[in-house]
Design an enzyme around this catalytic site. Structure first.
Site: not given
Lengths: 324, 324
Positions: A50, A306
């Site tokens: 992110k 992730s």
């Protein structure tokens, strides 16, 4: 959304974002029945991919707009990514987080200098809260996935995969991506379409929150029945985005769906075999690579881990329930 | 031993060894009071830096000698490094391991195709066992640290540190290295002497097994009173090597000594802040960087996390005792 925006984001991210490697282990290859490569975005700044999108979006703002500050809503990873990107640009950040987000993510977001506003995930509308605060203070809203500059930033992950896959001679492989709203998945898909068109991008989701798999199957945006109650908090979103879904539909699929136990087992194997920390939502793509081998094609599989922002007690639980 | 041997090893390792990055976190900087950079050799193949030395030594053998196979003695990390290097060269490996080595290390060494011979660490002489088997079968003994080609392989870690430190503009820093027999420490010291002479190499050890710190202080080789009974099994050796000690004495010191609890705490912080898995022995340098800040000089500190081969229950214990 196009490859030029991803290339431009890569330029802005240069020197600020960590370039993550591709990891592998013969033990994982044996479980999956093919070569497994893992892109550990848990090693990215703030512990998840992110930060790429956060940096991309904050750095793309006009200086006078950016100076007033930014606002974001997030269960925790986008929160930290935007908070650190704002701090490094020297501008304020307000982050709206669900009150049931992991403690570590809330604490970290505050420690990175952001003002944290908590809301009730079941009863309150985070978009409405975001819009109101944004208007009141002149803050720019950085959406978590349905925002072109965020998608462009996440897409830089795909540029790196294309480069490393070429160096390793990988041409025939599925690329599995942990998928919430589809920002990372669509960004990677756009990057690979341009740079490694023989690789196939497939979203991976947890059972009960497989809105993207179902949307790809039905050809229209489908919603999840629930929006909380999963250990995979990082990738729980109500539905795919209006910008991301057409990209996913054109370039990705079919979706892969794993159980929460399979995600925890993949966390334990990532611990034992790769020495990385994956959070439950960050492990669903690796879980699919390892445990859904018959739904996957190709000589090799590339799985994104992730994120790694998981509380210690959940991690310890995964190791104890699934000793490697 | 000289820089030319390390450069030659780097050539042989090219494409086989993983190039590890330098990781960092603002949260660790805050604890240490200076910038902390971590070189995660836990992400190396087989989960520790030992694969570098293993590959270097096996690849340096004449093909007809190598074909007969290799033998090594190790508590586990050198074992796995030599086992995988031998397998990738297509030659047999016999590994002599203490019977109290972590289960994961013994299992992995076997799974990497090596024949494992267990011995009693307190009552048997591993060198004698190694010499006998070596003679009987024509195997070449790959010593764990007191062997020039092993030191040269470990020294490639130092070449990477020099390159990354230059890119980051780090000139005034201590480089802390988890130290058992001194192979990694002396290899890095030789590499930095040639490539980054303003960086200072300092060995880090666990309490009760600080033979290198005491040897550097007294100017002669000192032994540890015990050779077992530490969670930091990876770096427990009786004394510094005959080849490594003169290098350590010329280029390194003074030594840093941390408690086992400090190593466990550093493991928990590496989990929370860097998303990497460190084993207790692999975490002693990071522990020194974080908790012995007043014994360290410079604007920044670089700590090697030398390995991540730890059983899940020990890791879970570290997270539970020292929540980040």
């Amino acid at each position: 959304m196009n490859i030029d925006m991803i290339n431009a984001a890569a330029q802005r991210l240069q020197g600020h974002v960590r370039r993550t490697p591709l990891l592998s282990s013969p033990f994982l290859d044996e479980i999956a029945g093919r070569k497994v490569f893992v892109k550990p975005e848990c090693l990215q700044h703030t512990g998840s991919f992110k930060f790429r999108g956060g940096w991309s979006a904050v750095s793309a703002l006009a200086p006078e707009v950016r100076a007033k500050g930014v606002i974001a809503f997030s269960s925790g990873n986008h929160a930290q990514g935007v908070a650190l990107a704002a701090r490094e640009h020297g501008v304020p950040a307000v982050i709206i987080m669900p009150s049931d987000a992991p403690r570590m993510k809330i604490d970290n977001t505050r420690a990175l200098g952001a003002e944290v506003v908590l809301y009730d995930r079941a009863g309150e509308d985070r978009d409405a809260i975001g819009a109101r605060l944004s208007a009141e203070r002149g803050l720019t809203l950085i959406k978590p996935f349905d925002e072109p500059q965020v998608i462009a930033g996440q897409g830089t992950t795909g540029l790196e995969i294309a480069e490393d896959a070429a160096a390793l001679g990988i041409k025939n492989a599925d690329v599995l991506v942990c998928c919430g709203g589809g920002g990372l998945t669509s960004g990677i898909a756009l990057a690979l379409e341009a740079r490694a068109p023989t690789l196939r991008v497939r979203p991976a989701e947890p059972e009960g929150f497989d809105d993207v798999a179902r949307s790809l199957a039905s050809g229209q945006i489908e919603r999840n029945a629930r929006t909380s109650g999963s250990l995979c908090d990082a990738i729980i979103t109500p539905q795919p985005g209006n910008i991301t879904f057409p990209i996913l539909q054109r370039l990705c699929g079919p979706g892969l769906v794993v159980s929460e136990d399979e995600a925890l087992h993949a966390m334990s194997l990532a611990f034992a075999r790769l020495k990385i920390v994956a959070e439950p939502g960050g492990a669903v793509a690796l879980a699919a690579a390892l445990f859904l081998a018959d739904q996957i094609k190709g000589e090799a599989v590339i799985a994104i881990v992730s994120g790694g922002n998981v509380d210690g007690d959940i991690f310890a639980q995964a190791l104890q329930r699934f000793p490697a």
